[in-house]
Design a protein around this motif. Structure first.
Motif, PDB file in Angstrom:
ATOM      1  N   CYS A  29      52.109  41.920  37.796  1.00  0.00           N
ATOM      2  CA  CYS A  29      51.693  42.374  36.616  1.00  0.00           C
ATOM      3  C   CYS A  29      51.530  41.203  35.456  1.00  0.00           C
ATOM      4  CB  CYS A  29      52.848  43.560  35.973  1.00  0.00           C
ATOM      5  SG  CYS A  29      52.876  44.906  36.910  1.00  0.00           S
ATOM      6  N   ALA A  30      50.580  41.346  34.608  1.00  0.00           N
ATOM      7  CA  ALA A  30      50.470  40.252  33.475  1.00  0.00           C
ATOM      8  C   ALA A  30      49.799  41.091  32.461  1.00  0.00           C
ATOM      9  CB  ALA A  30      49.558  39.364  34.092  1.00  0.00           C
ATOM     10  N   PRO A  31      49.671  40.361  31.170  1.00  0.00           N
ATOM     11  CA  PRO A  31      49.111  40.950  30.082  1.00  0.00           C
ATOM     12  C   PRO A  31      47.689  41.525  30.643  1.00  0.00           C
ATOM     13  CG  PRO A  31      50.191  39.038  29.387  1.00  0.00           C
ATOM     14  CD  PRO A  31      50.330  39.110  30.832  1.00  0.00           C
ATOM     15  N   ARG A  32      46.937  42.236  29.963  1.00  0.00           N
ATOM     16  CA  ARG A  32      45.828  42.936  30.274  1.00  0.00           C
ATOM     17  C   ARG A  32      44.606  41.918  30.384  1.00  0.00           C
ATOM     18  NH1 ARG A  32      41.090  45.541  28.493  1.00  0.00           N
ATOM     19  NH2 ARG A  32      40.455  47.074  30.114  1.00  0.00           N
ATOM     20  N   GLU A  33      44.471  41.141  29.095  1.00  0.00           N
ATOM     21  CA  GLU A  33      43.563  40.108  28.824  1.00  0.00           C
ATOM     22  C   GLU A  33      43.650  38.863  29.970  1.00  0.00           C
ATOM     23  OE1 GLU A  33      46.242  40.813  26.469  1.00  0.00           O
ATOM     24  OE2 GLU A  33      44.894  42.285  25.403  1.00  0.00           O
ATOM     25  N   ASP A  34      44.581  38.728  30.357  1.00  0.00           N
ATOM     26  CA  ASP A  34      44.925  37.544  31.629  1.00  0.00           C
ATOM     27  C   ASP A  34      44.342  38.167  32.665  1.00  0.00           C
ATOM     28  OD1 ASP A  34      46.243  35.904  29.524  1.00  0.00           O
ATOM     29  OD2 ASP A  34      47.964  36.435  30.554  1.00  0.00           O
ATOM     30  N   VAL A  35      44.476  39.233  33.200  1.00  0.00           N
ATOM     31  CA  VAL A  35      44.167  40.043  34.219  1.00  0.00           C
ATOM     32  C   VAL A  35      42.569  40.211  34.307  1.00  0.00           C
ATOM     33  CG1 VAL A  35      44.310  42.037  35.754  1.00  0.00           C
ATOM     34  CG2 VAL A  35      46.243  41.063  34.762  1.00  0.00           C
ATOM     35  N   ILE A  36      42.164  40.625  33.229  1.00  0.00           N
ATOM     36  CA  ILE A  36      40.594  40.786  33.184  1.00  0.00           C
ATOM     37  C   ILE A  36      39.759  39.561  33.254  1.00  0.00           C
ATOM     38  CG2 ILE A  36      38.727  41.524  31.716  1.00  0.00           C
ATOM     39  CD1 ILE A  36      40.744  43.782  30.891  1.00  0.00           C
ATOM     40  N   LYS A  37      40.422  38.609  32.455  1.00  0.00           N
ATOM     41  CA  LYS A  37      39.800  36.991  32.591  1.00  0.00           C
ATOM     42  C   LYS A  37      39.891  36.467  33.923  1.00  0.00           C
ATOM     43  CE  LYS A  37      40.131  32.723  30.461  1.00  0.00           C
ATOM     44  NZ  LYS A  37      40.881  31.916  29.591  1.00  0.00           N
ATOM     45  N   ARG A  38      40.910  36.723  34.677  1.00  0.00           N
ATOM     46  CA  ARG A  38      41.269  36.281  36.057  1.00  0.00           C
ATOM     47  C   ARG A  38      39.906  36.821  37.140  1.00  0.00           C
ATOM     48  NH1 ARG A  38      44.794  33.136  38.809  1.00  0.00           N
ATOM     49  NH2 ARG A  38      44.990  33.783  41.235  1.00  0.00           N
ATOM     50  N   LEU A  39      40.170  38.171  36.934  1.00  0.00           N
ATOM     51  CA  LEU A  39      39.130  38.976  37.866  1.00  0.00           C
ATOM     52  C   LEU A  39      37.560  38.558  37.530  1.00  0.00           C
ATOM     53  CD1 LEU A  39      40.668  42.729  37.766  1.00  0.00           C
ATOM     54  CD2 LEU A  39      40.905  40.862  39.518  1.00  0.00           C
ATOM     55  N   GLU A  40      37.153  38.431  36.243  1.00  0.00           N
ATOM     56  CA  GLU A  40      35.959  37.973  35.987  1.00  0.00           C
ATOM     57  C   GLU A  40      35.686  36.621  36.583  1.00  0.00           C
ATOM     58  OE1 GLU A  40      32.948  37.773  32.289  1.00  0.00           O
ATOM     59  OE2 GLU A  40      34.881  38.952  32.050  1.00  0.00           O
ATOM     60  N   GLU A  41      36.489  35.678  36.083  1.00  0.00           N
ATOM     61  CA  GLU A  41      36.188  34.359  36.352  1.00  0.00           C
ATOM     62  C   GLU A  41      36.361  33.696  37.846  1.00  0.00           C
ATOM     63  OE1 GLU A  41      38.622  31.998  33.656  1.00  0.00           O
ATOM     64  OE2 GLU A  41      37.499  32.368  31.846  1.00  0.00           O
ATOM     65  N   ILE A  42      37.084  34.195  38.310  1.00  0.00           N
ATOM     66  CA  ILE A  42      37.701  33.853  39.842  1.00  0.00           C
ATOM     67  C   ILE A  42      36.661  34.646  40.713  1.00  0.00           C
ATOM     68  CG2 ILE A  42      39.462  33.734  41.681  1.00  0.00           C
ATOM     69  CD1 ILE A  42      41.457  32.754  39.463  1.00  0.00           C
ATOM     70  N   TYR A  43      36.707  35.991  40.608  1.00  0.00           N
ATOM     71  CA  TYR A  43      36.135  36.934  41.601  1.00  0.00           C
ATOM     72  C   TYR A  43      34.842  37.495  41.180  1.00  0.00           C
ATOM     73  CZ  TYR A  43      40.761  36.517  43.462  1.00  0.00           C
ATOM     74  OH  TYR A  43      42.009  36.168  43.914  1.00  0.00           O
ATOM     75  N   GLY A  44      34.395  37.102  39.756  1.00  0.00           N
ATOM     76  CA  GLY A  44      33.081  37.521  39.451  1.00  0.00           C
ATOM     77  C   GLY A  44      33.002  39.561  39.155  1.00  0.00           C
ATOM     78  N   GLU A  45      34.272  39.984  39.086  1.00  0.00           N
ATOM     79  CA  GLU A  45      34.380  41.339  38.912  1.00  0.00           C
ATOM     80  C   GLU A  45      34.232  41.847  37.532  1.00  0.00           C
ATOM     81  OE1 GLU A  45      37.225  41.590  43.067  1.00  0.00           O
ATOM     82  OE2 GLU A  45      37.970  42.607  41.094  1.00  0.00           O
ATOM     83  N   THR A  46      33.631  42.805  37.440  1.00  0.00           N
ATOM     84  CA  THR A  46      33.717  43.634  36.112  1.00  0.00           C
ATOM     85  C   THR A  46      34.015  45.154  36.247  1.00  0.00           C
ATOM     86  OG1 THR A  46      31.146  44.086  36.425  1.00  0.00           O
ATOM     87  CG2 THR A  46      31.773  42.137  35.128  1.00  0.00           C
ATOM     88  N   ARG A  47      34.484  45.717  35.159  1.00  0.00           N
ATOM     89  CA  ARG A  47      34.711  47.268  35.347  1.00  0.00           C
ATOM     90  C   ARG A  47      33.549  48.016  35.551  1.00  0.00           C
ATOM     91  NH1 ARG A  47      37.810  49.662  30.276  1.00  0.00           N
ATOM     92  NH2 ARG A  47      35.585  49.898  29.445  1.00  0.00           N
TER      93      ARG A  47
END
Length: 104
Positions: A29-47
């Protein structure tokens, strides 16, 4: 069609159970902003999807249209976002809904 509906229902049930477990044992777990940023920048994932689980937890599905990678997260009412599951071969489906008055 009926098989797909059953699989989807079972999947949602598993996600709800996972959300309950996360409330008891917050890991990954981590702050939401950090998790979303990592998913987008590293994996190219969006909601791609969102839902409310028990006790106000927010369940989200993130996926990449390019690579097919996907991640399910749960954000707890306290603000921590936890990773629940991840994998490959994500596909967006657009199944037709059954006609009104008919069972799926």
């Amino acid at each position: 069609m009926k098989t797909k509906l059953i699989k989807m229902t079972m999947g949602l049930g598993i996600m709800a159970l996972a959300a309950q477990q996360l409330q008891a044992q917050p890991r990954n777990c981590a702050p939401r902003e950090d998790v979303i940023k990592r998913l987008e920048e590293i994996y190219g994932e969006t909601r791609k999807g969102i839902g409310i689980a028990r006790r106000g937890a927010l369940m989200e599905v993130f996926a990449s249209d390019e690579t097919g990678s996907w991640t399910i997260t749960v954000t707890l009412p306290g603000g921590a976002t936890c990773l629940v599951a991840s994998g490959q071969s994500y596909e967006t489906l657009a199944d037709a809904l059954p006609a009104q008055g008919k069972d799926a």
